[in-house]
Design an enzyme around this catalytic site. Sequence first.
Site, PDB file in Angstrom:
ATOM      1  N   ASP A  56      61.087  28.389  55.478  1.00 23.50           N
ATOM      2  CA  ASP A  56      59.715  28.868  55.293  1.00 23.50           C
ATOM      3  C   ASP A  56      59.474  30.125  56.124  1.00 23.50           C
ATOM      4  O   ASP A  56      58.883  31.104  55.652  1.00 23.50           O
ATOM      5  CB  ASP A  56      58.735  27.761  55.682  1.00 23.50           C
ATOM      6  CG  ASP A  56      57.289  28.208  55.591  1.00 23.50           C
ATOM      7  OD1 ASP A  56      56.792  28.385  54.469  1.00 23.50           O
ATOM      8  OD2 ASP A  56      56.660  28.389  56.654  1.00 23.50           O
ATOM      9  N   ASP A 125      60.183  23.179  48.378  1.00 22.40           N
ATOM     10  CA  ASP A 125      60.790  22.839  49.671  1.00 22.40           C
ATOM     11  C   ASP A 125      62.309  22.997  49.623  1.00 22.40           C
ATOM     12  O   ASP A 125      62.932  23.463  50.584  1.00 22.40           O
ATOM     13  CB  ASP A 125      60.440  21.402  50.059  1.00 22.40           C
ATOM     14  CG  ASP A 125      58.979  21.242  50.453  1.00 22.40           C
ATOM     15  OD1 ASP A 125      58.293  22.265  50.633  1.00 22.40           O
ATOM     16  OD2 ASP A 125      58.526  20.083  50.572  1.00 22.40           O
ATOM     17  N   GLU A 128      63.297  26.661  49.912  1.00 28.51           N
ATOM     18  CA  GLU A 128      63.203  27.124  51.295  1.00 28.51           C
ATOM     19  C   GLU A 128      64.368  26.596  52.122  1.00 28.51           C
ATOM     20  O   GLU A 128      64.908  27.314  52.979  1.00 28.51           O
ATOM     21  CB  GLU A 128      61.868  26.693  51.898  1.00 28.51           C
ATOM     22  CG  GLU A 128      60.681  27.445  51.306  1.00 28.51           C
ATOM     23  CD  GLU A 128      59.350  27.001  51.864  1.00 28.51           C
ATOM     24  OE1 GLU A 128      58.392  27.798  51.804  1.00 28.51           O
ATOM     25  OE2 GLU A 128      59.250  25.852  52.350  1.00 28.51           O
TER      26      GLU A 128
END
Length: 243
Positions: A56, A125, A128
């Site tokens: 992230d 997710d 990332e």
Amino acid sequence: MMDDERQEELEELAALLGHKFNDLELLATAMHHSSYVHEHADLNLESNERLEFLGDAVLELCVTEMLYQRFPAASEGRLSKARASMVNEHRLAAIARSLNLGGFLLLGRGEEIQSGSNKPSILADALEAVLAATYLDGGLEVTDAIITRLLGPYAEGAIAKAPQKDFKTRIQEFVQEELHVTPRYQLLETQGPDHDKTFRVALSIKSERVARGVGKSKKEAEQNAARRCLELIEKEGTDFLAK
């Protein structure tokens, strides 16, 4: 230790990313959803959550620099809004689907039944986490190149859709921040009868005329001069302002 079949699958994913991993276990971990890890506690696996945390930050840094370099005249607020639209869950999930990340993810049975491999949150997710694995394995330059390839095509659209201030406000904020001076506007001439006048204005920075504008009012002419100056900055950079 992964088996040969899993290794081949991950090498296929690495090829889609355009990076040959020195440590393929990093990419393997990026594909371990927490539900799978919990259901296979005996394997002593690590989930992708820590990698997602790192990814992230890496993603935000790379996209921030991309926008900063590509759009030198864009305000901080506009850059922030553009970045948010480029790294939101919907966008990241779409990119994950383009890489078929869902097909490489290892999920628990519950998530599989609920089509977890197509859930936007899980896919975003996972992307990332993959970027973090690439960063740890190949470094920032390699990861930045991948992010630029995957997200770069959306930069123009993100900036175009981001709300922006009027041209005079934008150029004033930009020049004051970069050069610590205030742009000046000078009325060069007025043409035409009173009911249909045309105004010509010059925009000066550090006593140098850098752009001109024409309009049916002085205000419109100043806005057009500021717009022209911003266009020059986008095209040529800021060196001509510092002369």
